[in-house]
Design an enzyme around this catalytic site. Structure first.
Site, mmCIF file in Angstrom:
data_model
loop_
_atom_site.group_PDB
_atom_site.id
_atom_site.type_symbol
_atom_site.label_atom_id
_atom_site.label_comp_id
_atom_site.label_asym_id
_atom_site.label_seq_id
_atom_site.Cartn_x
_atom_site.Cartn_y
_atom_site.Cartn_z
ATOM 1 C CG ASP A 45 -0.575 -0.124 2.394
ATOM 2 O OD1 ASP A 45 0.875 -0.157 2.693
ATOM 3 O OD2 ASP A 45 -1.315 0.183 3.463
ATOM 4 C CE LYS A 112 3.338 -5.718 4.080
ATOM 5 N NZ LYS A 112 2.870 -4.435 4.628
ATOM 6 C CD GLU A 181 8.163 0.017 7.506
ATOM 7 O OE1 GLU A 181 7.369 -0.518 7.306
ATOM 8 O OE2 GLU A 181 8.444 1.147 6.904
HETATM 9 O O1 KIV Z 1 3.673 -0.962 1.513
HETATM 10 C C1 KIV Z 1 4.666 -1.623 1.565
HETATM 11 O O2 KIV Z 1 5.634 -1.277 0.668
HETATM 12 C C2 KIV Z 1 5.406 -2.052 2.761
HETATM 13 C C3 KIV Z 1 6.913 -2.201 2.804
HETATM 14 C C4 KIV Z 1 7.286 -0.874 3.254
HETATM 15 C C5 KIV Z 1 7.071 -3.327 3.626
HETATM 16 O O3 KIV Z 1 4.547 -2.564 3.626
#
Ligand code: KIV
Length: 264
Positions: A45, A112, A181
């Site tokens: 996202d 995710k 993260e």
């Molecule tokens: O949205 C994304 O790109 C992410 C990464 C920063 C791990 O969650």
């Protein structure tokens, strides 16, 4: 590349071989990335910042995520595709089921979600219904307003212990992967050692099982300020495919991330 599945990633965890993850939002880059030695493509996202020009991920919708997942699936050549559930699309277990199903129908191999132990019930329900999940811990960008900015997490004993306990709880609930993260390297190492599932890091030190970066960041066209954990891979590369394959190689041989990309 032969098709990457969770079996492949779990085998890497068991043998100690590292794997590379990169974001993509479209077919062209998905094709290049999946042919450059990167095992997992994250339809992140982060597209809210990278593609839409926002200063956060909060405005990204389920329609956006479905559309970009379909684009990535169309160009993919064997990588495992992980798709982000956007802000407030998984506030309840019921919403989580409906919206995860939509991403899986768009062609994702797993979803995710950002959060902590409060997600355990949803993770268990996803697992029981055949949807693998990755839980994003530490600096969870959808909670930027709660954190008061994009700040390193888990720096004191209480918060690092909370992250550790959350990771154990979520593995127990059925999560297939944890993503950490912006946490000190010591926290990344402790959690990676404790879990039987793969741990992907971004600014979580050199000891996680895998690394992820945002594609545009490593190509030196960040949507905002360059983060400490980003390495510019285009600087010494003749073209974009070379930059991406160098990233994949450096993740696998452990030369990325270097000390300058990590938090103490
Ligand atoms: O949205 C994304 O790109 C992410 C990464 C920063 C791990 O969650």
């Amino acid at each position: 590349m032969s098709k990457v599945t969770l079996i492949t990633l779990n085998a890497y965890k068991n043998t100690g071989e590292k794997f590379a993850v990169l974001t993509a939002y479209d077919a062209t880059f998905a094709n290049v990335i999946s042919q450059s030695g990167v095992e997992v493509i994250l339809v992140g996202d982060s597209l809210g910042m990278v593609l839409q020009g926002s200063d956060s991920t909060l405005a990204v919708s389920m329609q956006d995520m479905i559309y970009h997942t379909e684009c990535v699936v169309a160009g993919n050549n064997g990588a495992l595709i992980m798709a982000d559930l956007p802000f407030m699309s998984y506030a309840t277990p019921e919403q989580t089921m409906v919206n995860s199903a939509a991403l899986m129908r768009a062609g994702a191999n797993m979803v995710k979600l950002e959060g902590g132990a409060w997600l355990a019930q949803s993770i268990k329900m996803l697992d029981e219904r055949g949807i693998p999940s990755c839980v994003h811990l530490g600096l969870t960008p959808q909670a930027v307003n709660k954190f008061g900015g994009y700040k390193v997490q888990g720096r004191d004993d209480a918060s690092s212990e909370r992250l550790y306990q959350d990771a154990l709880t979520l593995e127990q609930a059925g999560a297939s992967i944890i993503l950490l993260e912006c946490v000190p390297s010591t926290v990344g190492k402790r959690i990676t050692k404790a879990l039987n599932i793969p741990v992907i890091g971004i600014g979580a030190g050199p000891d996680t099982d895998a690394q992820v970066l945002v594609l545009q960041d490593m190509l030196n066209i960040p949507a905002g300020k360059k983060a400490k954990f980003v390495k510019n891979y285009i600087a010494d590369a003749k073209d974009i495919p070379t930059a991406i394959s160098t990233y994949a190689e450096e993740v696998k041989n452990g030369s990325f991330p270097a000390a300058e990309h990590c938090f103490k």
